[in-house]
Design a protein around this motif. Structure first.
Motif, short mmCIF file in Angstrom:
data_model
loop_
_atom_site.label_atom_id
_atom_site.label_comp_id
_atom_site.label_asym_id
_atom_site.label_seq_id
_atom_site.Cartn_x
_atom_site.Cartn_y
_atom_site.Cartn_z
N SER A 101 10.89 -0.87 -8.24
CA SER A 101 9.49 -0.92 -7.95
C SER A 101 9.32 -0.85 -6.22
O SER A 101 10.34 -1.06 -5.62
N GLY A 102 8.24 -0.81 -5.86
CA GLY A 102 7.90 -0.72 -4.50
C GLY A 102 8.30 -1.95 -3.79
O GLY A 102 8.76 -1.94 -2.68
N ALA A 103 7.58 -3.08 -4.30
CA ALA A 103 8.05 -4.51 -3.83
C ALA A 103 9.54 -4.62 -3.63
O ALA A 103 10.08 -4.99 -2.49
N ASN A 106 11.16 -2.59 -0.94
CA ASN A 106 10.81 -3.42 0.18
C ASN A 106 11.67 -4.66 0.84
O ASN A 106 12.13 -5.12 1.60
N PHE A 135 -0.18 -3.51 3.11
CA PHE A 135 0.51 -3.97 1.83
C PHE A 135 1.74 -3.49 1.57
O PHE A 135 2.09 -2.38 1.74
N HIS A 136 2.76 -4.71 1.22
CA HIS A 136 4.02 -4.27 0.92
C HIS A 136 4.37 -4.77 -0.22
O HIS A 136 5.57 -4.61 -0.56
N GLY A 137 3.52 -5.44 -1.00
CA GLY A 137 4.07 -5.57 -2.34
C GLY A 137 3.51 -7.18 -2.94
O GLY A 137 2.78 -7.91 -2.12
N GLU A 188 3.54 1.34 7.08
CA GLU A 188 3.06 2.30 6.36
C GLU A 188 2.30 3.41 7.24
O GLU A 188 1.62 3.00 8.29
N GLU A 193 -3.41 0.52 0.36
CA GLU A 193 -4.29 -0.58 -0.15
C GLU A 193 -5.34 -1.01 0.95
O GLU A 193 -6.48 -1.56 0.52
N ASP A 221 7.27 2.36 5.21
CA ASP A 221 6.95 2.10 3.74
C ASP A 221 6.55 3.19 3.31
O ASP A 221 5.26 3.48 3.44
N VAL A 223 6.12 4.07 -0.11
CA VAL A 223 5.90 3.75 -1.54
C VAL A 223 4.66 4.49 -1.86
O VAL A 223 4.72 5.19 -3.00
N GLN A 224 3.41 4.48 -1.19
CA GLN A 224 2.60 5.42 -1.68
C GLN A 224 2.40 6.62 -1.07
O GLN A 224 1.77 7.53 -1.84
N LYS A 250 6.47 4.47 -6.27
CA LYS A 250 5.36 5.06 -7.22
C LYS A 250 5.49 6.41 -7.51
O LYS A 250 6.04 6.55 -8.61
C1 LIG Z 1 1.90 -0.19 -4.28
C2 LIG Z 1 2.54 -0.33 -2.79
C3 LIG Z 1 3.68 -1.28 -2.93
C4 LIG Z 1 3.91 -2.01 -4.27
O1 LIG Z 1 4.89 -1.30 -5.27
P1 LIG Z 1 4.92 -2.07 -6.62
O2 LIG Z 1 5.83 -0.84 -7.28
O3 LIG Z 1 3.72 -2.17 -6.95
O4 LIG Z 1 5.66 -3.18 -6.35
C5 LIG Z 1 4.27 -1.57 -1.67
N1 LIG Z 1 3.84 -0.90 -0.76
C6 LIG Z 1 2.93 0.04 -0.44
C7 LIG Z 1 2.63 0.92 0.70
C8 LIG Z 1 2.28 0.39 -1.84
O5 LIG Z 1 1.19 1.37 -1.74
#
Ligand SMILES: *Cc1c(COP(=O)(O)O)cnc(C)c1O
Length: 387
Positions: A101-103, A106, A135-137, A188, A193, A221, A223-224, A250
């Motif tokens: 996962s993203g969390a 990180n 937002f990081h998780g 980011e 978020e 980060d 993730v998104q 993601k």
């Molecule tokens: C969604 C998101 C996360 C968390 O990812 P998960 O897979 O839900 O744990 C972390 N950082 C960013 C920038 C995100 O958009």
């Protein structure tokens, strides 16, 4: 008992769900249990990179499922090695740690940065600077890293050692990095978020300058923003620098859970056996799916993402009820006069799924959405914004 009633009785009530039960789809088209069709401008929050049930992805995943679904990290399996190589070749990073996962991606970045700093400078140089509104998780540590006060209640005590800089204010970054206890800056390139806010070139250049000068690691980060979402493979590539660590999740798996922490030159030997781990990390089915996605994120598709983005912006900019548009590529935030929840409800009624980010409408369509679908969906969104 129908599906929604079952959720009501048995599923933890952590999400404010829309009253739709999705059961299938193809590309950017989804359908619910009543057969109603939707054009999907959300991709399951930037996850279904090539939309629903993409055939090549499906083939890669089912082939691997038939061969071997899991082996543990006590042994070698094929797909995670291949995926790590492809990620390194496409970014110039040196090593990859896989999670789910993203969390977790990180978490690994935070651990790697602190370990790097500990081994080189000793105890106490552990502070990680993140940005306000980030937002990081959702884990206790990544919540602590998230620069929004609303996330820092109820669940304390939180992990110590995070400080928050003002996004797009280079002086705030300079003053926080003066004390000498700083291991890393994490950010980011577009706050997702937080409401789709782009970092300025000036701010990013200052972060890079401080990072180089003080050996403060730069963690991006993605993730998104990652995996082709913004029209480049990773959004930092728009800014022309090399991070020390890149995290992503993601969209990488195309719909299966995977997180990846990419470690650059400085950190390639930081993690050693026993320093970190994950039971499912590098799962062969998830990695086979990710290989199918990553291998097709080529320059031709990135151009297509940019063109689709330009199309959406040209349709909406200056249109009735639109105040501003932010973001990049197919990660766009639309600030509207009408409340976002009314726009989303109106769109659902007319068969279009859009997301929100804070007060804005957020668009994250599959990168491969057809122009036909995009045209129809944007026309409906435009109508709903104008109400
Ligand atoms: C969604 C998101 C996360 C968390 O990812 P998960 O897979 O839900 O744990 C972390 N950082 C960013 C920038 C995100 O958009």
């Amino acid at each position: 008992m129908d599906i929604m009633e079952t959720y009501g009785e048995f599923v933890a009530n952590t999400y404010a769900r829309f009253p739709i039960c999705l059961i299938g789809g193809k590309g950017a088209e989804l359908f619910d249990e009543n057969g109603k069709l939707y054009i999907d401008l959300g991709s399951g929050i930037a996850v279904n990179t090539f939309g629903a049930t993409d055939e090549k992805w499906q083939q890669a995943v089912t082939d691997q499922a038939k061969r071997l679904q899991h082996a543990s990290n006590l042994y070698y399996t094929g797909p995670s090695g291949e995926l790590a190589r492809m990620l390194c070749e496409k970014t110039g990073m040196k090593k990859v740690f896989f999670s789910n996962s993203g969390a977790e991606a990180n978490e690994c970045a935070i651990k790697a940065a602190r370990r790097y700093s500990f081994l080189k400078y000793g105890e106490g140089r552990h502070t990680i600077i993140t940005l306000k509104n980030s937002f990081h998780g959702r884990t206790i540590t990544t919540l602590a890293a998230t620069g929004q006060e609303t996330f820092h209640t109820v669940f304390g005590p939180f992990t110590e050692g995070f400080k928050f800089a003002e996004p797009n204010d280079p002086s705030s970054l300079r003053s926080l990095t003066e004390s000498g206890d700083c291991a890393a800056i994490m950010m980011e390139m577009i706050q997702g978020e937080g409401g789709i806010y782009n970092l300025s070139r000036e701010f990013v250049e200052e972060a890079k300058r401080i990072s180089d000068k003080k050996d403060i690691l730069l963690i991006i980060d993605e993730v998104q923003t990652g995996n082709g979402r913004t029209g480049k493979l990773y959004s930092y590539m728009h800014y022309g620098f090399m991070p020390d660590i890149v995290t992503t999740a993601k969209g990488l798996g195309g719909g299966l859970p995977i997180g990846a922490t990419l470690l650059g030159e400085k950190l390639k030997d930081t993690l050693i056996p026993g320093s970190h781990g994950s039971t499912f990390g590098g799962n062969p089915i998830c990695c086979a799916g990710a290989l199918s996605i990553l291998s097709r994120l080529d320059s031709k598709l990135m151009e297509e993402v940019t063109h689709k983005s330009e199309y959406i912006i040209s349709e909406l900019i200056g249109s009735k009820g639109v105040k501003s548009i932010s973001g990049m590529g197919l990660m766009l935030g639309i600030e509207c006069e009408r409340p976002v929840k009314d726009i989303i409800a109106g769109c659902i009624e007319k068969g279009v799924l859009v997301l929100s980010a804070k007060e804005k409408v957020r668009l994250l369509p599959p990168l491969t959405i057809s122009y036909d679908e995009l045209k129809k969906a944007v026309a409906i969104l435009k109508e709903e914004i104008a109400v």
